[in-house]
Design an enzyme around this catalytic site. Structure first.
Site, PDB file in Angstrom:
ATOM      1  N   GLU A 143     -22.059 -38.898 -37.607  1.00  0.00           N
ATOM      2  CA  GLU A 143     -21.006 -39.559 -38.387  1.00  0.00           C
ATOM      3  C   GLU A 143     -21.504 -40.846 -39.033  1.00  0.00           C
ATOM      4  O   GLU A 143     -21.928 -41.764 -38.330  1.00  0.00           O
ATOM      5  CB  GLU A 143     -19.816 -39.886 -37.477  1.00  0.00           C
ATOM      6  CG  GLU A 143     -18.682 -40.593 -38.192  1.00  0.00           C
ATOM      7  CD  GLU A 143     -17.584 -41.051 -37.239  1.00  0.00           C
ATOM      8  OE1 GLU A 143     -16.431 -41.140 -37.680  1.00  0.00           O
ATOM      9  OE2 GLU A 143     -17.899 -41.332 -36.063  1.00  0.00           O
ATOM     10  N   GLU A 240      -7.837 -40.345 -35.790  1.00  0.00           N
ATOM     11  CA  GLU A 240      -8.524 -41.425 -35.117  1.00  0.00           C
ATOM     12  C   GLU A 240      -8.043 -42.752 -35.690  1.00  0.00           C
ATOM     13  O   GLU A 240      -8.750 -43.446 -36.420  1.00  0.00           O
ATOM     14  CB  GLU A 240     -10.046 -41.277 -35.273  1.00  0.00           C
ATOM     15  CG  GLU A 240     -10.818 -42.182 -34.308  1.00  0.00           C
ATOM     16  CD  GLU A 240     -12.317 -42.114 -34.506  1.00  0.00           C
ATOM     17  OE1 GLU A 240     -13.036 -42.007 -33.503  1.00  0.00           O
ATOM     18  OE2 GLU A 240     -12.776 -42.178 -35.667  1.00  0.00           O
TER      19      GLU A 240
END
Length: 258
Positions: A143, A240
């Site tokens: 990520e 998130e």
């Protein structure tokens, strides 16, 4: 139709951690993700998943000592053995939980350190992780993270992440596309989703700039959700974000998608 997973590390903090599974299920979530599950026995977490008919969509491999400032090990020279042990631990949990996406954090690089050396270590460690995960049918994801929230993080851009995956060449190594981080660093989300979708293994969302619910801020998420559907993405979309107030009270944005 998007499949949303609640991030139980950031959401439902008004409940003790083990009670967050039930709270998410009552609100209509079918999947959950966490940053690090290792404070709890895997069997106990599996029991919560089964009790509430939830899928474990994603978690992170151990990142080193978070309290001491570690933010991953994958690109950090001299810690290769620790990285391999972290992958072994993560896969043990993944097998019990039925998890099929494992996020491996790159780690930090100081201004006076060699980026070439970090990248060399990163490539070798990711090849190891992908090979170790392949037998269990697990996809490893990397990520890009913005340097406003995580100064010094090694991986920041989508194109760099895609190039790294291509160089490693493992079919089960993909990019975790976090819309929040990408918007802060690069923007142009729709173009990048169209360009890279075939090699995106997980998607995450949050409002920008405050990282609250996705119904406030500068990203047009309804447009992106329809685009993501049209591109054939069938994975989980992780929520998130940090709720502005109570988690359940802030889920009005989700109702149209359930």
């Amino acid at each position: 139709m998007p499949r949303f997973a609640a991030n139980l590390t950031m959401m439902y903090n008004e409940h003790p951690f083990l009670d967050r599974f039930g709270a998410a299920a009552r609100d209509g979530f079918k999947g959950v993700e966490v940053l690090f599950p290792y404070a709890f026995p895997a069997a106990g977490l599996k029991a919560r998943l089964d009790e509430h008919q939830l899928t474990q969509a994603l978690f992170n491999a151990p990142c080193g000592d978070w309290a001491a400032g570690d933010r991953g090990l994958a690109s950090v020279p001299g810690r290769e053995d620790e990285f391999r042990r972290s992958i072994d631990t993560a896969l043990e949990y993944a097998r019990v939980l039925g998890n099929r996406r494992l996020h491996v954090m790159a780690g930090l690089i100081a201004a006076d350190q060699s980026r070439e050396r970090h990248r060399e270590v990163y490539l070798k460690n990711l090849a190891y992780a992908a090979q170790a995960a392949q037998a269990d049918g697990i996809t490893v994801v990397i990520e890009p993270i913005n340097t406003r929230d995580m100064p010094g993080f090694f991986l920041n851009r989508q194109d760099d992440a895609q190039a790294i995956c291509a160089e490693v060449g493992a079919s089960n190594l993909k990019v975790q596309f976090d819309c929040y981080h990408c918007q802060i660093v690069e923007g142009d989300l729709a173009v990048k989703l169209r360009r890279d979708m075939a090699h995106i293994g997980h998607i995450q969302i949050a409002g920008v700039p405050e990282r609250h619910e996705p119904d406030i801020g500068e990203i047009n998420y309804p447009y992106l959700f329809e685009l993501i559907d049209s591109l054939g993405y069938d994975g989980w979309t992780g929520c998130e974000y940090r709720p502005r107030a109570g988690t359940s009270a802030g889920l009005g944005w989700l109702r149209r998608w359930l």
